[in-house]
Write a protein that holds these residues in place. Structure first.
Motif, PDB file in Angstrom:
ATOM      1  N   ILE B 198       0.930  -1.229  -0.110  1.00 29.67           N
ATOM      2  CA  ILE B 198      -0.076   0.076   0.035  1.00 29.67           C
ATOM      3  C   ILE B 198       1.012   1.147  -0.092  1.00 29.67           C
ATOM      4  O   ILE B 198       1.802   1.447   0.618  1.00 29.67           O
ATOM      5  N   THR B 199       0.613   2.176  -0.782  1.00 33.43           N
ATOM      6  CA  THR B 199       1.382   3.358  -0.975  1.00 33.43           C
ATOM      7  C   THR B 199       1.124   4.155   0.401  1.00 33.43           C
ATOM      8  O   THR B 199      -0.198   4.349   0.779  1.00 33.43           O
ATOM      9  N   ILE B 200       2.101   4.857   1.033  1.00 36.30           N
ATOM     10  CA  ILE B 200       1.854   5.804   2.083  1.00 36.30           C
ATOM     11  C   ILE B 200       2.472   6.919   1.980  1.00 36.30           C
ATOM     12  O   ILE B 200       3.612   7.178   1.584  1.00 36.30           O
ATOM     13  N   VAL B 201       1.436   7.900   2.445  1.00 35.38           N
ATOM     14  CA  VAL B 201       1.820   9.244   2.509  1.00 35.38           C
ATOM     15  C   VAL B 201       1.525   9.766   3.860  1.00 35.38           C
ATOM     16  O   VAL B 201       0.686   9.595   4.311  1.00 35.38           O
ATOM     17  N   LEU B 202       3.001   9.706   4.417  1.00 35.50           N
ATOM     18  CA  LEU B 202       3.164  10.315   6.051  1.00 35.50           C
ATOM     19  C   LEU B 202       3.398  11.607   6.224  1.00 35.50           C
ATOM     20  O   LEU B 202       4.555  12.015   5.683  1.00 35.50           O
ATOM     21  N   ILE B 203       2.273  12.437   6.954  1.00 31.42           N
ATOM     22  CA  ILE B 203       2.740  13.818   7.185  1.00 31.42           C
ATOM     23  C   ILE B 203       3.063  13.662   8.398  1.00 31.42           C
ATOM     24  O   ILE B 203       2.310  12.995   9.421  1.00 31.42           O
ATOM     25  N   THR B 204       4.135  14.272   8.632  1.00 32.93           N
ATOM     26  CA  THR B 204       4.700  13.985  10.359  1.00 32.93           C
ATOM     27  C   THR B 204       5.647  15.230  10.447  1.00 32.93           C
ATOM     28  O   THR B 204       6.074  16.136   9.928  1.00 32.93           O
ATOM     29  N   HIS B 205       5.759  15.295  11.922  1.00 28.99           N
ATOM     30  CA  HIS B 205       6.857  16.338  12.339  1.00 28.99           C
ATOM     31  C   HIS B 205       7.877  15.335  13.248  1.00 28.99           C
ATOM     32  O   HIS B 205       8.470  16.146  13.648  1.00 28.99           O
ATOM     33  N   TYR B 206       7.771  14.043  13.124  1.00 32.54           N
ATOM     34  CA  TYR B 206       8.982  13.279  13.938  1.00 32.54           C
ATOM     35  C   TYR B 206       9.941  13.019  12.926  1.00 32.54           C
ATOM     36  O   TYR B 206       9.587  12.245  11.994  1.00 32.54           O
ATOM     37  N   MET B 207      11.196  13.234  12.974  1.00 30.65           N
ATOM     38  CA  MET B 207      12.163  13.048  12.051  1.00 30.65           C
ATOM     39  C   MET B 207      12.602  11.713  12.032  1.00 30.65           C
ATOM     40  O   MET B 207      12.876  11.261  10.954  1.00 30.65           O
ATOM     41  N   ASP B 208      12.442  11.147  13.028  1.00 28.53           N
ATOM     42  CA  ASP B 208      12.902   9.580  13.065  1.00 28.53           C
ATOM     43  C   ASP B 208      11.833   8.801  12.308  1.00 28.53           C
ATOM     44  O   ASP B 208      12.102   7.658  11.746  1.00 28.53           O
ATOM     45  N   GLU B 209      10.573   9.266  12.304  1.00 28.55           N
ATOM     46  CA  GLU B 209       9.560   8.592  11.377  1.00 28.55           C
ATOM     47  C   GLU B 209       9.590   8.994   9.987  1.00 28.55           C
ATOM     48  O   GLU B 209       9.702   7.823   9.143  1.00 28.55           O
ATOM     49  N   ALA B 210      10.122  10.206   9.710  1.00 25.70           N
ATOM     50  CA  ALA B 210      10.416  10.368   8.299  1.00 25.70           C
ATOM     51  C   ALA B 210      11.731   9.709   7.592  1.00 25.70           C
ATOM     52  O   ALA B 210      11.762   9.031   6.470  1.00 25.70           O
ATOM     53  N   ALA B 211      12.539   9.574   8.617  1.00 27.20           N
ATOM     54  CA  ALA B 211      13.814   8.790   8.192  1.00 27.20           C
ATOM     55  C   ALA B 211      13.434   7.280   7.628  1.00 27.20           C
ATOM     56  O   ALA B 211      14.182   6.720   6.961  1.00 27.20           O
ATOM     57  N   LEU B 212      12.269   6.404   8.124  1.00 27.72           N
ATOM     58  CA  LEU B 212      12.024   5.052   7.514  1.00 27.72           C
ATOM     59  C   LEU B 212      11.409   5.542   6.040  1.00 27.72           C
ATOM     60  O   LEU B 212      11.196   4.331   5.610  1.00 27.72           O
ATOM     61  N   GLU B 227      12.954  17.996  -2.149  1.00 29.70           N
ATOM     62  CA  GLU B 227      12.778  16.653  -1.864  1.00 29.70           C
ATOM     63  C   GLU B 227      13.939  15.500  -2.210  1.00 29.70           C
ATOM     64  O   GLU B 227      14.838  15.979  -3.014  1.00 29.70           O
ATOM     65  N   GLY B 228      13.684  14.421  -1.765  1.00 28.41           N
ATOM     66  CA  GLY B 228      14.644  13.611  -2.014  1.00 28.41           C
ATOM     67  C   GLY B 228      15.045  12.282  -0.989  1.00 28.41           C
ATOM     68  O   GLY B 228      14.057  12.324  -0.054  1.00 28.41           O
ATOM     69  N   VAL B 229      15.703  11.353  -1.095  1.00 27.92           N
ATOM     70  CA  VAL B 229      15.824  10.323  -0.143  1.00 27.92           C
ATOM     71  C   VAL B 229      16.373  10.821   1.242  1.00 27.92           C
ATOM     72  O   VAL B 229      16.951  11.996   1.374  1.00 27.92           O
ATOM     73  N   PRO B 230      15.955  10.346   2.436  1.00 27.11           N
ATOM     74  CA  PRO B 230      16.053  10.793   3.544  1.00 27.11           C
ATOM     75  C   PRO B 230      17.623  11.073   3.909  1.00 27.11           C
ATOM     76  O   PRO B 230      17.906  12.079   4.437  1.00 27.11           O
ATOM     77  N   LYS B 231      18.436  10.164   3.532  1.00 25.83           N
ATOM     78  CA  LYS B 231      19.830  10.811   3.790  1.00 25.83           C
ATOM     79  C   LYS B 231      20.054  11.871   3.247  1.00 25.83           C
ATOM     80  O   LYS B 231      21.009  12.701   3.952  1.00 25.83           O
ATOM     81  N   ASP B 232      19.977  12.219   2.050  1.00 19.99           N
ATOM     82  CA  ASP B 232      19.954  13.318   1.403  1.00 19.99           C
ATOM     83  C   ASP B 232      19.528  14.761   1.992  1.00 19.99           C
ATOM     84  O   ASP B 232      20.156  15.834   2.040  1.00 19.99           O
ATOM     85  N   ILE B 233      18.175  14.363   2.388  1.00 18.52           N
ATOM     86  CA  ILE B 233      17.660  15.501   2.883  1.00 18.52           C
ATOM     87  C   ILE B 233      18.184  15.692   4.158  1.00 18.52           C
ATOM     88  O   ILE B 233      18.393  16.942   4.637  1.00 18.52           O
ATOM     89  N   PHE B 234      18.307  14.908   5.132  1.00 18.52           N
ATOM     90  CA  PHE B 234      18.817  15.182   6.542  1.00 18.52           C
ATOM     91  C   PHE B 234      20.243  15.776   6.744  1.00 18.52           C
ATOM     92  O   PHE B 234      20.644  16.164   7.534  1.00 18.52           O
ATOM     93  N   SER B 235      20.891  15.237   5.644  1.00 14.13           N
ATOM     94  CA  SER B 235      22.419  15.644   5.665  1.00 14.13           C
ATOM     95  C   SER B 235      22.721  17.182   5.281  1.00 14.13           C
ATOM     96  O   SER B 235      23.525  17.783   5.554  1.00 14.13           O
TER      97      SER B 235
END
Lengths: 267, 284
Positions: B198-212, B227-235
């Protein structure tokens, strides 16, 4: 403190009475009430009570619980008894000053006492053996023909369901708001009635605001789940009437007939 | 891969309020995004960035003033297809208490199916499946008021899953939960994405969740910033901070070590990687 409030008075069980189709239970209760008010002599009254007492025994509802439901109406019973006992004209049995007790008075009083108690017991039996949710469901089905005359039956049932669902939530919320206001020094326990009523304002306003917010969110969530009124709706649990339901309904009519027969014989 | 949601130059504002004289503020300015089938996308942004508003466009709760949104290939402004869209794009909200309609868990899960007019036999099956997929089957006869926040939210998710949607949009589903409830819900979300596709669109303000997530979209004041993959965004630690957002704690640690002149890698977003990196540093 507020959490102890129970909604309805459902007493879970698995007796034959519990298992009856709730629609039939409502109709049977109505038939019983009719027979109770049809009876105009003691034999008829006793016959209609026997029907209720048998159902009560089958349901295995504790007598103590039944007594609890009769307790609140004791003042009404006393009131009607006094009225009937002293203010009915007829053959005087006993006289004290301006008060007199007549034979008719005594007879009517006893009659009324039995009738009121039986009425309460009969209707309590319905609510003790049927959960509020099934009761709502049954009312919706029973009233569904009325939808043809544009009575919003489904909407009313939906409102009842949502009310039942949100009562515990709102009670919890009230508790929280009360604690919050007390923590800010709100005084809710002293003063006269007016002052206490006024002290409720800081509880009611936040409660209403939050209830409306909840309503808005719930409506949104319901829309997301394709809610569009009662049209074309199916149900997870269809009520299915069995032979037992028809038998019970038939029996209740037999008792009603017996009561009417007694009226004709002794009437 | 097929696109399940396409938003093209979406502009949106709530209508102006003539009574208070409040002007219509532009909530979404020019938002374009695509979400692929089977993807797990996280949308980040601080309050008022428009992240919830764009989410409500996905299942036609809101329709854009300008631009177009296509959900499952259907234009969301087509009112005749409203229920079609909502059946395929489910939505879960923040407060589980305000999403549960019925007084019994299984009846609540059945609510959407009842609305859709699903026959009883099939309904039973779908309700049981949905409850099993969120591990709440044992609670099917319970009253929602007896459940914990995390359990209630899982029931709400089951109510959506029962519709067998292709995509679930979650609007801060863990914001009101305790850490345990949050863990339960995140586990469920991951499972739905990985096992059920199932496609998931998760709106969140927890960074640990977004990292998944597979991909992160960052929004700020009605626009997509990056926008981008978590590693690139958080770097991009400094950029995130300037947007009023955090990065996962481990990333922040690496960033601060780097600032102090130690060789470190801000592409690290989970604890295990961080431990490895730290061990390497200590071994030097």
């Amino acid at each position: 403190m507020l959490k102890d409030i129970t909604i309805g008075q459902y007493f879970p069980g698995n007796s034959a009475v519990h298992r009856l189709d709730p629609r039939f239970k409502i109709i049977i209760t109505a038939v019983f009430i009719v027979s109770l008010f049809c009876a105009d002599n003691f034999l008829g009254l006793i016959i209609s009570c026997v029907f209720m007492l048998i159902s009560f025994l089958i349901s295995k509802i504790p007598l103590k619980l039944m007594m609890k439901s009769i307790k609140p109406i004791v003042p009404i019973i006393i009131f009607t008894t006094v009225l009937n006992l002293f203010f009915l004209d007829g053959v005087t049995l006993f006289k004290l000053g301006f008060l007199k007790i007549t034979y008719e008075g005594v007879r009517t009083s006893i009659f009324m006492i039995i009738r009121i108690i039986a009425l309460i017991m009969g209707s309590s039996l319905l609510t003790y053996t049927t959960s509020p949710i099934t009761l709502t469901d049954a009312i919706e089905r029973l009233m569904s023909p009325l939808a043809k005359i544009h009575l919003p039956v489904h909407e009313l049932a939906m409102m009842m369901t949502i009310a039942l669902r949100f009562i515990p939530t709102l009670i919890e919320e009230t508790d929280k708001i009360m604690s919050a206001q007390k923590a800010r020094g709100a005084d809710m326990e002293s003063g006269n009635l007016m002052q206490r009523a006024k002290a409720l304002t800081p509880i009611l306003i936040p409660l209403f605001v939050s209830a409306f917010r909840r309503a808005e969110e719930l409506a949104l969530a319901m829309e997301c789940r394709c809610y569009h009124g009662g049209e074309g709706r199916t149900r997870l649990k269809e009520l299915r009437s069995t032979a037992a339901d028809y038998t019970a309904l038939g029996l209740s009519f037999v008792f009603l007939d017996a009561v009417i027969l007694m009226n004709i014989i002794f009437g | 891969m097929e696109n399940i949601i396409i938003a093209e130059n979406v502009e949106f504002s709530y209508p102006a309020d003539p009574e208070s004289g409040e002007e219509a503020a532009l909530i979404l300015k020019d938002v374009s995004m695509t979400i692929k089938k089977g993807e797990f996308v996280a949308v980040l942004g601080h309050n008022g960035s428009g992240k919830s508003t764009i989410a409500k466009h996905f299942n036609a709760i809101l329709t854009p003033n300008k631009g177009k949104v296509y959900s499952n290939g259907i234009d969301t402004s087509d009112e005749s297809k409203l229920f079609d869209i909502r059946q395929h794009i489910g939505m879960v909200f923040q407060n589980p208490d305000n999403q549960i309609v019925a007084t019994i868990v299984e009846e609540d899960v059945a609510f959407a199916l009842e609305n859709m007019g699903v026959p009883q036999k099939e309904m039973r099956e779908r309700v049981d499946d949905a409850l099993r997929s969120v591990n709440m089957y044992e609670y099917k006869d319970h009253s929602p008021s007896q459940l914990s926040g995390g359990q209630k939210q899982r029931v709400a998710i089951a109510g959506i899953i029962a519709m067998r949607p292709d995509c679930i949009v979650m609007d801060e589903p863990t914001a009101m939960l305790d850490p345990n409830g949050r863990k339960e819900v995140m586990k469920t979300i991951k499972k739905l994405n990985k096992d059920f596709g199932i496609t998931i669109v998760l709106i969140t303000h927890y960074m640990d969740e977004a990292a998944l997530a597979d991909r992160i979209i960052v929004m700020d004041s009605g626009n997509i910033v990056t926008e981008g993959v978590p590693k690139d965004i958080f770097s991009q630690v400094e950029k995130m901070k300037s947007l009023g957002l955090d990065v996962p704690q481990v990333t922040e640690l690496m960033y601060m070590l780097g600032k102090d002149g130690l060789p470190s890698d801000t592409h690290i977003i989970n604890v295990d990687e961080c431990v490895d990196a730290l061990m390497k540093l200590l071994d030097r």
